[in-house]
Write a protein that holds these residues in place. Structure first.
Motif, PDB file in Angstrom:
ATOM      1  N   ASP A 132      -6.835-105.984  31.770  1.00 42.35           N
ATOM      2  CA  ASP A 132      -7.031-104.530  31.760  1.00 42.35           C
ATOM      3  C   ASP A 132      -6.203-103.888  30.649  1.00 42.35           C
TER       4      ASP A 132
ATOM      5  N   TYR B 145      -7.982-101.711  28.002  1.00 43.16           N
ATOM      6  CA  TYR B 145      -9.390-102.101  28.125  1.00 43.16           C
ATOM      7  C   TYR B 145     -10.018-101.560  29.410  1.00 43.16           C
ATOM      8  N   ASN B 146      -9.173-100.970  30.269  1.00 44.33           N
ATOM      9  CA  ASN B 146      -9.650-100.428  31.550  1.00 44.33           C
ATOM     10  C   ASN B 146      -8.826 -99.185  31.865  1.00 44.33           C
ATOM     11  N   ARG B 147      -9.436 -98.006  31.706  1.00 41.97           N
ATOM     12  CA  ARG B 147      -8.713 -96.747  31.884  1.00 41.97           C
ATOM     13  C   ARG B 147      -8.265 -96.534  33.329  1.00 41.97           C
ATOM     14  N   GLU B 148      -9.055 -96.963  34.284  1.00 39.84           N
ATOM     15  CA  GLU B 148      -8.656 -96.805  35.683  1.00 39.84           C
ATOM     16  C   GLU B 148      -7.424 -97.649  35.994  1.00 39.84           C
TER      17      GLU B 148
END
Length: 393
Positions: A340, A370-373
């Motif tokens: 992430d 790579y993963n905003r959440e």
């Protein structure tokens, strides 16, 4: 032949000579008894001591009411005629391996030069704001009912109670023993004493203290406050009243505060302020470090992090951090797992100490997302007060 080992009484004179040379100390005034000598580690080449450091095994507050074992590295020195041969790097590596083998996941030190220790994976993990001004600038604060008492041996436990309450929630404060208070706080390395005073309210409860020394400088006598600690605004104001009382005795007072303390908002006329980088932190064992921390109880979810570390290869892995009920479980993931986020272990150390927020690191390009959440979850895990410490080792 290269050997790394604990120093013995037979090494005392050479150890003392090297420490005195490196730190410009009077060897006759340096206390180096058997217990302290046993904390020193040396690197020997063909039987000759070429570099040494002092290794403290400390308990340090992580915030959120928890503490963990930290390797405190100090008194790093090498012989002047054998410098720039990689001996300090080798010494540090042996010390780190020793700490890791004993289950210690973190190491801290105060650098003579940030970039020097940065090459070995240490990163600045806190800053101090240093305020100074004439005693007259403190006149606006009003005295509250209570009184000041001088600190002696009988007041060390009271000092410790105020210290722990005032700095609760911050990363960095050392869990102090009475010996640490006596030998490391109330006096310096050469056994020069500090003055100490506690303010007690009308009910006799200690709520703030200051530890200080008077020093002569070019601009006049200065009251250098080694520590100023208060548990609430009223107690803090009494510290400033105390400083104002030294008008006519000193030209200037100086004290240190956390980087997030808005001290100058309390003053009609602002004090001079400068920012000083302080301790550096090294993650020795990422899984152990993250599992020792505590997190918001309602935080739930997983973040996968790819960590780069060119000095401690064991850290160069992909880790899954599973947050639940205030804890974190860490699993090592197979290489090739899509992370992430990705960052260097130095950036991760700064996030761990809350010196750097993950969102800020991402904004400045020192953390790849790579993963905003997942980034939002990771950011929530490290919300809170910024780190602070006034210890030295």
């Amino acid at each position: 032949m290269i050997e790394y080992r604990q120093l013995t009484p037979d090494d005392r004179e050479r150890c003392l000579a090297l420490e005195s040379y490196a730190f410009q100390l009077n060897p006759e005034l340096v206390a180096l008894d058997g217990e302290e000598l046993a904390q020193f580690r040396g690197l020997f080449v063909d039987g000759q001591l070429v570099a040494q450091l002092q290794l403290h095994t400390l308990q340090v507050q992580l915030g959120a009411g928890v503490q963990a074992a930290v390797g405190g590295i100090g008194a790093v020195a090498s012989t002047p005629e054998l410098r720039r041969r990689g001996y300090i790097g080798a010494l540090l590596r042996h010390a780190v391996d020793e700490l890791r083998a004993s289950g210690v996941g973190l190491a801290m030190l105060y650098p003579f030069k940030v970039s020097f220790y940065g090459r070995y994976g240490w990163a600045t993990c806190m800053e101090q704001k240093i305020y100074s001004g004439e005693p007259a600038l403190f006149r606006s604060f009003r005295r509250a009912p209570g009184h000041w008492i001088a600190v002696g041996e009988d007041e060390l436990d009271e000092l410790d109670a105020i210290y722990r309450e005032a700095l609760r929630g911050r990363f960095g404060p050392v869990v102090r023993t009475r010996a640490w208070w006596r030998n490391r706080i109330m006096c310096d390395w050469q056994q020069r004493r500090y003055h100490g005073y506690i303010w007690r309210d009308e009910h006799g409860k200690g709520r703030s203290y200051t530890i200080f020394r008077f020093e002569r400088e070019a601009r006049g006598d200065v009251m250098h406050c080694r520590e100023m600690v208060a548990v609430d605004p009223i107690a803090r104001a009494q510290l400033f009243v105390f400083l104002a009382g030294h008008e006519g005795q000193v030209a200037r007072v100086e004290f240190r505060a956390p980087a997030d303390a808005p001290v100058n908002l309390l003053f009609p006329d602002p004090l001079e302020c400068r920012v000083q980088p302080y301790f550096m932190l090294r993650l020795l064992d990422i899984a152990a470090a993250f599992e020792a921390h505590r997190y918001p109880k309602d935080l739930q979810g997983q973040v996968t992090i790819a960590v780069t570390d060119d000095w401690l290869v064991a850290n160069q892995q992909i880790f899954a951090l599973e947050f639940a009920a205030g804890t974190c479980q860490v699993r090592q993931m197979p290489l090739g797992t899509l992370p992430d986020i990705k960052c260097d272990s130095r950036i991760l150390a700064q996030i761990y100490s809350r010196y750097l927020r993950p969102r800020t690191a991402a904004t400045f390009g020192t953390l790849e997302v790579y993963n905003r959440e997942a980034l939002a979850l990771f950011d929530r895990a490290f919300m809170g007060l910024v780190p602070f410490s006034v210890d030295m080792f």
